[in-house]
Design a protein around this motif. Structure first.
Motif, short mmCIF file in Angstrom:
data_model
loop_
_atom_site.label_atom_id
_atom_site.label_comp_id
_atom_site.label_asym_id
_atom_site.label_seq_id
_atom_site.Cartn_x
_atom_site.Cartn_y
_atom_site.Cartn_z
N MET A 1 -24.07 -1.53 18.82
CA MET A 1 -23.88 -1.92 19.97
C MET A 1 -24.71 -3.50 20.34
N ARG A 2 -25.94 -3.70 19.17
CA ARG A 2 -26.30 -5.10 20.38
C ARG A 2 -25.78 -6.04 19.53
N GLY A 3 -24.95 -5.95 18.33
CA GLY A 3 -23.75 -6.76 17.64
C GLY A 3 -22.88 -7.37 18.35
N ARG A 4 -21.81 -6.28 19.01
CA ARG A 4 -21.03 -5.76 20.20
C ARG A 4 -21.70 -7.20 21.52
N SER A 5 -22.57 -6.86 22.10
CA SER A 5 -22.64 -7.40 23.14
C SER A 5 -23.26 -8.67 22.54
N GLU A 6 -23.71 -9.05 21.21
CA GLU A 6 -23.82 -11.10 21.16
C GLU A 6 -22.82 -11.30 20.79
N LEU A 7 -21.91 -11.17 21.01
CA LEU A 7 -20.48 -11.28 19.89
C LEU A 7 -19.77 -11.03 21.70
N GLY A 11 -18.77 -15.37 22.66
CA GLY A 11 -17.68 -15.82 23.37
C GLY A 11 -17.70 -16.49 24.52
N ALA A 12 -18.87 -15.63 25.61
CA ALA A 12 -18.51 -16.43 26.50
C ALA A 12 -18.99 -18.02 26.47
N LEU A 13 -19.70 -18.42 25.57
CA LEU A 13 -20.09 -19.29 25.44
C LEU A 13 -18.74 -20.42 25.60
N PHE A 14 -17.94 -20.22 24.94
CA PHE A 14 -16.54 -20.66 24.98
C PHE A 14 -15.77 -20.92 26.27
N SER A 15 -16.23 -20.02 27.18
CA SER A 15 -14.97 -19.51 27.97
C SER A 15 -15.01 -20.52 29.11
N PRO A 16 -15.73 -21.79 29.73
CA PRO A 16 -15.60 -22.89 30.19
C PRO A 16 -14.55 -23.79 29.64
N TYR A 17 -14.46 -23.35 28.40
CA TYR A 17 -13.68 -24.20 28.05
C TYR A 17 -11.84 -23.89 27.25
N ARG A 18 -11.34 -22.73 28.13
CA ARG A 18 -10.34 -22.47 28.04
C ARG A 18 -9.40 -23.39 27.64
N LYS A 19 -9.27 -24.28 28.66
CA LYS A 19 -7.99 -25.32 28.28
C LYS A 19 -7.69 -26.14 27.01
N PRO A 20 -8.59 -26.71 26.60
CA PRO A 20 -9.01 -27.35 25.39
C PRO A 20 -9.05 -26.34 24.68
N LEU A 21 -9.21 -24.82 24.20
CA LEU A 21 -8.60 -24.28 23.17
C LEU A 21 -7.69 -23.79 23.38
N VAL A 297 -16.58 -16.98 5.75
CA VAL A 297 -16.67 -17.50 7.15
C VAL A 297 -17.12 -15.71 7.68
N SER A 298 -16.35 -15.47 7.10
CA SER A 298 -17.42 -13.75 7.83
C SER A 298 -18.64 -13.57 7.08
N VAL A 299 -19.31 -13.67 5.90
CA VAL A 299 -20.41 -14.13 5.26
C VAL A 299 -20.78 -15.15 6.44
N ASP A 300 -20.88 -16.06 6.70
CA ASP A 300 -21.42 -17.04 7.17
C ASP A 300 -21.80 -16.63 8.51
N LEU A 301 -20.56 -15.88 9.31
CA LEU A 301 -20.95 -15.32 10.60
C LEU A 301 -22.20 -14.44 10.60
N GLN A 302 -22.11 -13.82 9.65
CA GLN A 302 -23.16 -12.56 9.44
C GLN A 302 -24.40 -12.94 9.51
N SER A 303 -24.98 -14.20 9.24
CA SER A 303 -25.62 -15.25 8.82
C SER A 303 -26.34 -15.78 9.97
N SER A 304 -24.96 -16.49 10.67
CA SER A 304 -25.28 -17.27 12.08
C SER A 304 -25.32 -15.53 12.85
N MET A 305 -24.84 -14.64 12.86
CA MET A 305 -25.79 -13.58 14.42
C MET A 305 -27.05 -13.57 13.85
N ALA A 306 -27.39 -13.65 12.73
CA ALA A 306 -29.53 -13.85 13.22
C ALA A 306 -30.15 -15.03 13.68
N LEU A 307 -29.34 -16.65 13.70
CA LEU A 307 -29.69 -17.22 14.47
C LEU A 307 -29.21 -17.29 16.08
N PHE A 308 -28.25 -16.73 16.09
CA PHE A 308 -27.89 -16.43 17.90
C PHE A 308 -29.12 -16.13 18.63
#
Length: 586
Positions: A1-7, A11-21, A297-308
């Motif tokens: 559950m915590r992993g989904r919440s953090e994801l 994702g919310a960090l990128f929401s202000p930049y919908r047009k350039p995305l 990238v999947s491996v790096d994302l798992q690492s980055s989740m600890a930083l997040f």
């Protein structure tokens, strides 16, 4: 559950930049679509243009391949540019959010948290996710789009070869998830070591740390501690880099073997043309890089989740000093301060530092707070500046609860001169202007004169442009204190809090600083936390604290006549002074 919440939070960090995305996604889709065309052109070259000697068709097919290569390259540059802009904006937002949140926490957080730990969260942890937010997100979409388009093209060429080639893909995905879990655990441990090492560097390589280490003869021990921390960090880095490398190497080896197996499979039937086979293996080769990138990238994302997770821990710290939703602006302040039934404790489970304190400080008066160490003197004064919030009761300024006052007007109203003077590693002028950025040079000099420090500053080769050094170490304790006083004079607050501002100074320096303080206090409401009772003889009222409660109050003469706690403190200080005098004579 915590992993989904953090994801979701990521994702919310990128929401202000919908047009350039959206633009990035469009470029990715166009680029992926174009990159699927060359294998089909290659099939036509091998199956028709060359066997039939059709030079016209061959020319157009080759020109098409060249044009697509140029267009794909240009689209890639545009995509990288836009994705980096978005990523850096997200990084900026995250850094600013963490810093802003920390600024809203009370002093209690900073008294129990190492400075190096805070620095590590802002610099190292956020820096560690830079690649994720600047390129990884778009890389995932780009590679996923390329993989899907390639698989579609492979089925379009020959569904039998495609099914045979993709049979092992689920095994690769399962293997990568296991590698990612290992990397995440190692990353969390690694960042903990980074924080420990940052704290050690910040504490031991500051001016104070160097002085303490050398005078105590512990320099070599500090070197050994740092070396041990660095060694552990290096070992964790190696473990992080090598986590699952054999598994990933197996994936790459499998992709290298697959073309040979495709040739073998195609040789079992005569229905597959040479052009189709070459085009298919070309697509298969193109599949290797994006799938490999997605797996890594999947491996790096798992690492980055600890930083997040570490970053979100700070962002989730409860703000214990919230500004009122409808803050009151303190204007035309007379300076009456009242403590009404104030109770406060740093630890909910411990005995309160202040317990039911009632105190009136009339406007324009001089109130001294005295008592033994730990009696709650500093805490009481800091509550007036709302550096903490009361646990019970309230503190008011001109009848306004400080919790209802706006932060800006409260900062303009209450000025603090503490014993532990802090100066930034900047010029004298910049340190003074920190109090009031719009102040003129003339106002700076007038404030310095009032604090009896102007002549000294003017005598320096660079004058007000002199760099004070880290924490002001180019100046003596008394000089730093007077610079701090000048800073408060420049702000011109109607209420002044003096936190044992002269207790660490020698007698001569204390006299100079005390004269500056007397000038500063004139016409203001002054609350002075006194260590040396000789500095508060002329106070309008002296409040004696003991165990967080007011046990006596009155003028110097009134308290001496009572012969109570204040008299005992006076006698103890005279005895200490006499003993120190005897030691000095001896």
């Amino acid at each position: 559950m915590r992993g989904r919440s953090e994801l979701r939070r990521i994702g919310a960090l990128f929401s202000p930049y919908r047009k350039p995305l959206g633009s990035v996604l469009a470029l990715i889709a166009l680029s992926a679509g174009l990159s699927m065309i060359p294998p089909f052109l290659l099939r036509e070259i091998l199956d028709q243009a060359i066997p039939e000697r059709d030079t016209g068709l061959l020319t157009w097919l080759v020109v098409g391949m060249i044009a697509i290569a140029i267009a794909t390259g240009a689209l890639g540059v545009a995509q990288t540019y836009l994705s980096n802009i978005v990523g850096q904006e997200v990084m900026h937002d995250l850094r600013a959010a963490v810093y802003r949140h920390l600024q809203r926490l009370s002093l209690a957080f900073f008294t129990r948290t190492r400075t190096g730990e805070v620095q590590a969260r802002i610099a190292s942890d956020i820096g560690g996710i830079q690649s994720v937010v600047t390129s990884t997100a778009t890389s995932i979409v780009s590679n996923a789009t390329t993989v899907l388009a390639t698989i579609g093209a492979m089925f379009a060429l020959d569904w039998r070869l495609a099914a045979f080639s993709l049979a092992v893909l689920p095994f690769f995905v399962w293997m990568t998830r296991r590698v990612g879990g290992e990397r995440r655990k190692i990353t969390a441990a690694r960042q903990g070591r980074v924080a420990d090492m940052s704290s050690l560097v910040e504490e031991s390589l500051s001016v104070s740390g160097i002085l303490l280490g050398r005078t105590m003869g512990r320099g070599e021990e500090l070197v050994q501690r740092f070396t041990a921390e660095s060694r552990e960090l290096a070992e964790l880095e190696v473990r992080s880099r090598m986590a699952g490398r054999w598994r990933m190497a197996s994936v790459q080896m499998s992709f290298a073997i697959m073309p040979a197996l495709v040739y073998w499979f195609a040789g079992q039937t005569s229905a597959i043309s040479v052009g189709t086979l070459v085009a298919f293996t070309t697509l298969q080769t193109r599949l290797l890089f994006p799938i490999g990138s997605l797996l890594s990238v999947s491996v790096d994302l798992q690492s980055s989740m600890a930083l997040f997770h570490r970053i979100f821990e700070y962002l989730d710290l409860p703000v214990d000093l919230e500004e009122s939703r409808e803050p009151v602006e303190l204007r035309d302040v007379r300076g009456e301060v009242r403590f009404e039934g104030v109770t406060f404790g740093y630890d909910a489970d411990a005995r309160p530092t202040l317990d039911g304190v009632d105190l009136d400080v009339p406007a324009g008066s001089f109130t001294a707070i005295v008592g033994e160490t730990g009696s709650g003197k500093t805490t009481l004064a800091y509550l007036a500046a709302r550096l903490y919030d009361v646990g019970a009761g309230r503190v008011t300024i001109d009848g306004v609860d400080v919790r209802e006052a706006s932060f800006a007007s409260l900062a303009r109203t209450v000025g603090l001169v503490s014993q532990d003077t802090y100066l930034f590693h900047a010029t004298v002028r910049e340190n003074l202007r920190f109090a009031r950025p719009e102040a003129t040079d003339e106002e700076l000099e007038d404030a310095a004169r009032a604090a009896q420090i102007h002549d000294l500053i003017a005598s320096l080769p660079e004058g007000y442009e002199t760099t004070v050094g880290e924490r002001g170490y180019r100046f003596s304790g008394g000089e730093k204190q007077r610079i701090a006083i000048a800073r408060v004079v420049l702000r011109n607050p109607p209420i002044l809090v003096l936190d044992e501002a002269t207790s660490a100074l020698d007698t001569e320096t204390e006299r100079a600083v005390q004269d500056a303080l007397d000038a500063l206090a004139a016409g203001r409401t002054t609350i002075a936390i006194a260590h040396r009772l000789s500095t508060v003889r002329d106070a309008d009222q002296i409040v004696v604290l003991d165990g967080g409660r007011i046990v006596e109050r009155g003028t110097h003469e009134e308290l001496l006549e009572r012969g109570g706690r204040y008299t005992a403190l006076q006698a103890a200080q005279r005895e200490d002074a006499a003993q120190q005098g005897e030691e000095a004579t001896a």
